[in-house]
Design a protein around this motif. Sequence first.
Motif, PDB file in Angstrom:
ATOM      1  N   GLU A  62       0.826  -1.205   0.000  1.00 61.87           N
ATOM      2  CA  GLU A  62       0.000   0.000   0.000  1.00 61.87           C
ATOM      3  C   GLU A  62       0.864   1.261   0.000  1.00 61.87           C
ATOM      4  OE1 GLU A  62      -0.419  -2.579   2.068  1.00 61.87           O
ATOM      5  OE2 GLU A  62      -2.406  -3.338   1.570  1.00 61.87           O
ATOM      6  N   ARG A  66       1.188   4.029  -3.016  1.00 60.29           N
ATOM      7  CA  ARG A  66       0.883   5.437  -2.748  1.00 60.29           C
ATOM      8  C   ARG A  66       2.070   6.327  -3.108  1.00 60.29           C
ATOM      9  NH1 ARG A  66      -0.262   4.754   2.119  1.00 60.29           N
ATOM     10  NH2 ARG A  66       1.759   5.263   2.976  1.00 60.29           N
ATOM     11  N   GLU A  67       3.275   5.953  -2.667  1.00 59.27           N
ATOM     12  CA  GLU A  67       4.460   6.781  -2.909  1.00 59.27           C
ATOM     13  C   GLU A  67       4.847   6.828  -4.383  1.00 59.27           C
ATOM     14  OE1 GLU A  67       7.721   6.279  -0.078  1.00 59.27           O
ATOM     15  OE2 GLU A  67       6.287   5.290   1.263  1.00 59.27           O
ATOM     16  N   THR A  71      -1.907   2.546  -8.636  1.00 63.77           N
ATOM     17  CA  THR A  71      -3.001   1.874  -7.940  1.00 63.77           C
ATOM     18  C   THR A  71      -2.413   0.659  -7.226  1.00 63.77           C
ATOM     19  OG1 THR A  71      -3.533   0.390  -9.773  1.00 63.77           O
ATOM     20  CG2 THR A  71      -4.660   2.547  -9.738  1.00 63.77           C
TER      21      THR A  71
END
Length: 87
Positions: A62, A66-67, A71
């Motif tokens: 996750e 995000r970084e 997706t």
Amino acid sequence: MGDEVQIPLTATSLSIYSRTQLNTMNPDNSIYQHLARIGRALASAPRLALLDLLRQGPRTVEAVAREAGLTLANASQHLKVMRQARL
């Protein structure tokens, strides 16, 4: 240019192959197949970004997604390709 990422390449992944296997010029040779998987895994800008993030320290899928601006499904797919190449 000071932000270059250096990925050390060693013979570690090649050490699992015998000298006979390395001397065989057969394109079906497992060493060539493994090197091709590595090449395909590194031939993607998002995968290189993921490698850079993971080089900095452990992260959850996750967090990596995000970084990297990906997706979760896309990051997971890229990580799968990298894992298959033993990166």
